[in-house]
Design an enzyme around this catalytic site. Structure first.
Site, PDB file in Angstrom:
ATOM      1  N   GLU A  91      24.617 -77.522  -2.128  1.00  0.00           N
ATOM      2  CA  GLU A  91      24.759 -76.373  -1.235  1.00  0.00           C
ATOM      3  C   GLU A  91      25.624 -75.281  -1.871  1.00  0.00           C
ATOM      4  O   GLU A  91      25.289 -74.091  -1.813  1.00  0.00           O
ATOM      5  CB  GLU A  91      25.398 -76.805   0.095  1.00  0.00           C
ATOM      6  CG  GLU A  91      24.626 -77.884   0.829  1.00  0.00           C
ATOM      7  CD  GLU A  91      25.142 -79.288   0.524  1.00  0.00           C
ATOM      8  OE1 GLU A  91      25.289 -80.073   1.468  1.00  0.00           O
ATOM      9  OE2 GLU A  91      25.413 -79.569  -0.676  1.00  0.00           O
ATOM     10  N   CYS A  93      28.356 -82.715   3.152  1.00  0.00           N
ATOM     11  CA  CYS A  93      29.553 -83.556   3.212  1.00  0.00           C
ATOM     12  C   CYS A  93      30.651 -82.884   4.033  1.00  0.00           C
ATOM     13  O   CYS A  93      30.661 -81.667   4.234  1.00  0.00           O
ATOM     14  CB  CYS A  93      30.044 -83.877   1.809  1.00  0.00           C
ATOM     15  SG  CYS A  93      30.736 -82.472   0.914  1.00  0.00           S
ATOM     16  N   CYS A 134      31.174 -79.333   1.903  1.00  0.00           N
ATOM     17  CA  CYS A 134      30.034 -78.424   1.907  1.00  0.00           C
ATOM     18  C   CYS A 134      29.805 -77.844   3.303  1.00  0.00           C
ATOM     19  O   CYS A 134      29.320 -76.713   3.438  1.00  0.00           O
ATOM     20  CB  CYS A 134      28.782 -79.153   1.431  1.00  0.00           C
ATOM     21  SG  CYS A 134      28.846 -79.589  -0.313  1.00  0.00           S
ATOM     22  N   ALA A 155      11.444-127.148 -26.103  1.00  0.00           N
ATOM     23  CA  ALA A 155      12.612-128.006 -26.332  1.00  0.00           C
ATOM     24  C   ALA A 155      13.517-127.477 -27.434  1.00  0.00           C
ATOM     25  O   ALA A 155      14.739-127.660 -27.389  1.00  0.00           O
ATOM     26  CB  ALA A 155      12.156-129.430 -26.668  1.00  0.00           C
ATOM     27  N   TRP A 184       5.975-116.308 -27.139  1.00  0.00           N
ATOM     28  CA  TRP A 184       5.996-115.668 -25.827  1.00  0.00           C
ATOM     29  C   TRP A 184       5.399-116.622 -24.819  1.00  0.00           C
ATOM     30  O   TRP A 184       4.348-117.214 -25.077  1.00  0.00           O
ATOM     31  CB  TRP A 184       5.204-114.371 -25.841  1.00  0.00           C
ATOM     32  CG  TRP A 184       5.761-113.324 -26.737  1.00  0.00           C
ATOM     33  CD1 TRP A 184       5.334-112.992 -27.971  1.00  0.00           C
ATOM     34  CD2 TRP A 184       6.865-112.445 -26.444  1.00  0.00           C
ATOM     35  NE1 TRP A 184       6.077-111.958 -28.487  1.00  0.00           N
ATOM     36  CE2 TRP A 184       7.022-111.612 -27.561  1.00  0.00           C
ATOM     37  CE3 TRP A 184       7.708-112.295 -25.352  1.00  0.00           C
ATOM     38  CZ2 TRP A 184       8.007-110.634 -27.625  1.00  0.00           C
ATOM     39  CZ3 TRP A 184       8.674-111.325 -25.419  1.00  0.00           C
ATOM     40  CH2 TRP A 184       8.816-110.500 -26.545  1.00  0.00           C
ATOM     41  N   THR A 237      20.842-115.963 -24.984  1.00  0.00           N
ATOM     42  CA  THR A 237      19.547-115.284 -25.082  1.00  0.00           C
ATOM     43  C   THR A 237      19.554-114.298 -26.239  1.00  0.00           C
ATOM     44  O   THR A 237      18.575-114.174 -26.985  1.00  0.00           O
ATOM     45  CB  THR A 237      19.230-114.551 -23.765  1.00  0.00           C
ATOM     46  OG1 THR A 237      19.061-115.515 -22.725  1.00  0.00           O
ATOM     47  CG2 THR A 237      17.973-113.715 -23.884  1.00  0.00           C
ATOM     48  N   ASP A 275      16.825-114.908 -29.131  1.00  0.00           N
ATOM     49  CA  ASP A 275      15.633-114.046 -29.142  1.00  0.00           C
ATOM     50  C   ASP A 275      15.829-112.707 -29.832  1.00  0.00           C
ATOM     51  O   ASP A 275      14.848-112.021 -30.120  1.00  0.00           O
ATOM     52  CB  ASP A 275      15.173-113.782 -27.702  1.00  0.00           C
ATOM     53  CG  ASP A 275      14.737-115.050 -26.986  1.00  0.00           C
ATOM     54  OD1 ASP A 275      14.431-116.041 -27.677  1.00  0.00           O
ATOM     55  OD2 ASP A 275      14.714-115.046 -25.744  1.00  0.00           O
ATOM     56  N   GLY A 318      19.890-115.454 -20.065  1.00  0.00           N
ATOM     57  CA  GLY A 318      19.039-116.587 -19.737  1.00  0.00           C
ATOM     58  C   GLY A 318      19.448-117.349 -18.495  1.00  0.00           C
ATOM     59  O   GLY A 318      20.084-116.808 -17.574  1.00  0.00           O
TER      60      GLY A 318
END
Length: 353
Positions: free
Chosen positions: A54, A78, A87, A166, A172, A198, A202, A278
């Site tokens: 505003e 506000c 505002c 395992a 993937w 993870t 990966d 993970g």
């Protein structure tokens, strides 16, 4: 009731709001209309510490030019003094005679602007294109409601509930369509969280990528939890945003530090957190009841357990020691993605994830 000109101005204000950054403060747009319905000025919020929408619009007019105008705002003006003034007062001082807004401000310290304007004799109408505004501010509204960022936990698993073979290999389990969906969702998040297990297994880049390999414009902050160091040559080191590395201490125990992490992320302006794992990290958030959405990508494959019981389950201990304490979910959707299925679920009605 909003006029045709006001509805058109609200749609434009919503488009202006999208120009602002997503962060601690909401994205807000504003348009000032003359009594005849012509656009006098427009503005939007450019981030914490800058002028609100505003005030940004009013700053483009000469003194007295806004007298008798209508202010179209995507969020209730506000009514508090933060880094900037209220505002609602700025609109009153400018001589605005009507204010149309989309949704009320749920932030208690800032709310009350509409009431203040009405008390001063300004005509006020709320709820105009409210659904569109809620969609725009979905993440910010979630933070106001939850007092923390919205959390999505995602994992991929075989049909028999395994996240890896395992030997720990997991690339993937799912196919290209599922991975494309994951990257699209990453781009919608403000932060992505993984554990060092993870990361080391990966070597994920933790970026949000299109099918052609190019980066989405929006990228989540990469967050790595765990005491082990991130290798200098790790793919995440090439992320366009700096890595936030935290110890992850106690994430595997009874007192996970997930709440303190979420508080830190909230202070950074993060609205949506995407937890990719993970199993230890995902389980910690679930165990702490800090999950709002679960995404499970299920591949039509079987991995079983390894020799000597070397299992790689999708989740670890959740605090479920008896069937009576199982954590139920309400399934929102099941979507085929190539040969895989995506199950989207939320905390059950009784509040148990």
């Amino acid at each position: 009731m909003a006029t045709t000109a006001e509805l058109e101005a609200m749609r434009h204000a919503l488009s202006l709001a999208r120009r602002g950054p997503r962060g601690v403060n909401p994205q807000v747009g504003a348009v000032l209309l003359s009594p005849a319905g012509d656009v006098l000025a427009e503005g939007w919020h450019r981030g914490a510490g800058t002028a609100h929408a505003e005030v940004d619009a009013l700053s483009k007019l000469a003194e007295g030019e806004a007298r008798g105008a209508t202010a179209i705002v995507t969020l209730e003006p506000c009514n508090h003094i933060g880094r900037t003034g209220p505002c609602a007062v700025a609109l009153l001082d400018a001589g605005v005679e009507r204010v149309v807004y989309a949704i009320a401000d749920p932030n208690v310290p800032a709310a009350g602007g509409a009431e203040r304007l009405r008390a001063a004799g300004v005509e006020v109408e709320g709820g105009v294109l409210a659904d569109d505004a809620r969609t725009l501010l979905d993440g910010w509204l979630a933070v106001q409601r939850l007092r923390r960022p919205h959390v999505t936990v995602k994992w991929a698993q075989s049909l028999d509930g395994r996240a890896a073979a395992a030997d720990g290999t997991s690339r993937w389990i799912t196919g290209p369509a599922a991975r494309e969906d994951v990257h699209r969702r990453r781009a919608q998040a403000d932060a992505i969280v993984v554990g060092t297990g993870t990361l080391l297994a990966d070597d994920p880049a933790l970026t949000a990528r299109r099918p052609d390999g190019s980066l989405y414009d929006a990228q989540p902050i990469p967050v790595v939890l765990g005491a082990r160091a991130i290798p200098d040559d790790a793919a995440v080191r090439q992320h366009p945003k700096s890595v936030l590395h935290r110890s992850g201490e106690n994430l595997g125990g009874e007192s996970p530090n997930a709440p303190s992490l979420l508080e830190e992320l909230r202070e950074l302006g993060v609205q949506r957190v995407f937890v990719e794992g993970g199993p230890t990290i995902a389980s910690a958030f679930l165990r702490a009841d800090l999950v709002d959405e679960v995404l499970v990508y299920v591949a039509p494959t079987l991995l079983g357990s390894g020799t000597e019981g070397r299992d790689r389950p999708a989740l670890r201990y959740l605090g479920v020691d008896t069937i009576a304490s199982q954590r139920r979910l309400d399934v929102a959707s099941v979507t085929p993605l190539g040969p895989d299925l995506l199950v989207v679920a939320h905390p059950a009605a009784e509040g148990v994830v």
